[in-house]
Design a protein around this motif. Sequence first.
Motif, short mmCIF file in Angstrom:
data_model
loop_
_atom_site.label_atom_id
_atom_site.label_comp_id
_atom_site.label_asym_id
_atom_site.label_seq_id
_atom_site.Cartn_x
_atom_site.Cartn_y
_atom_site.Cartn_z
N ALA A 263 61.09 71.51 157.64
CA ALA A 263 61.77 71.34 158.93
C ALA A 263 62.86 72.38 159.13
N ALA A 264 63.36 72.92 158.01
CA ALA A 264 64.40 73.96 158.09
C ALA A 264 63.80 75.37 158.16
N GLY A 265 62.46 75.46 158.12
CA GLY A 265 61.82 76.75 158.30
C GLY A 265 61.18 77.37 157.07
N VAL A 266 61.17 76.66 155.96
CA VAL A 266 60.55 77.19 154.73
C VAL A 266 59.06 76.84 154.76
N SER A 267 58.22 77.79 154.40
CA SER A 267 56.78 77.55 154.46
C SER A 267 56.34 76.54 153.41
N ARG A 268 55.36 75.77 153.78
CA ARG A 268 54.78 74.78 152.87
C ARG A 268 54.25 75.45 151.60
N GLU A 269 53.64 76.61 151.75
CA GLU A 269 53.08 77.33 150.61
C GLU A 269 54.17 77.70 149.60
N PHE A 270 55.31 78.14 150.11
CA PHE A 270 56.42 78.49 149.22
C PHE A 270 56.90 77.25 148.47
N VAL A 271 57.09 76.15 149.18
CA VAL A 271 57.56 74.92 148.54
C VAL A 271 56.56 74.45 147.49
N LYS A 272 55.29 74.47 147.82
CA LYS A 272 54.28 74.05 146.84
C LYS A 272 54.30 74.96 145.61
N TYR A 273 54.41 76.26 145.84
CA TYR A 273 54.41 77.21 144.73
C TYR A 273 55.59 76.96 143.78
N ILE A 274 56.78 76.81 144.32
CA ILE A 274 57.95 76.65 143.44
C ILE A 274 57.99 75.28 142.78
N ASN A 275 57.16 74.36 143.26
CA ASN A 275 57.07 73.04 142.64
C ASN A 275 55.80 72.87 141.81
N SER A 276 55.10 73.96 141.55
CA SER A 276 53.81 73.87 140.87
C SER A 276 53.93 73.54 139.38
N LEU A 277 55.12 73.53 138.84
CA LEU A 277 55.30 73.20 137.42
C LEU A 277 55.43 71.70 137.16
N VAL A 278 55.43 70.91 138.22
CA VAL A 278 55.48 69.46 138.04
C VAL A 278 54.22 68.84 138.65
N PRO A 279 53.73 67.76 138.05
CA PRO A 279 52.51 67.14 138.58
C PRO A 279 52.79 66.26 139.79
#
Length: 192
Positions: free
Chosen positions: A99-115
């Motif tokens: 909602a603040a403008g960060v892409s979903r792909e970026f958020v998913k990528y930086i959270n890819s180390l947790v299940p």
Amino acid sequence: MAFVAIEGIDGSGKSTVISLLEKKLPRVYATREPSSGPIGRLIKEWALKGGSVDPHVDALLFAADRIEHYKREIEPRVREGYIVISERYIESSIAYQGAAGVSREFVKYINSLVPKPDLTIILDVDPSIAEARIRQRGGAEKYEYLSFLRKVREIYLARAAEEGYPVIDASRRPEEVAADVAELIKRVVRFK
């Protein structure tokens, strides 16, 4: 045993419902994000008070806290046989930073180390009700204003549709909401 994430906009009743679930279900370990660890404390003390001017910084901080939180707290408790219920997890970052403008792909990528959790549940409430609840509890943080909550809710509901997450009407009494959430958890968790 299992890992459950309870998601929803600020003021949707997540804390209240989780507190009730601790009484309804056996071996519940309740936790939340931001965590109580050092990165979580930084987020609470700085980022949520308006610290960063770039939402990507917030996303990175939340991801770092999440990795630490998962490794330090969630994963060990699941191995010990608890139902770990987290107030917020990856979907919060997708919704809020999205909602603040960060892409979903970026958020998913930086959270890819947790299940992913075993179950993600969205507590849904009209943002105007949520805003009234926020005011009632005393003050708003960086993300707790009506127009932003509307955007966040839209993302949560879109994600629920995409991922098949159950959506619970959180405008009802907390006991009713908690009963519905408990039933969903019981379907996923095998109680011994």
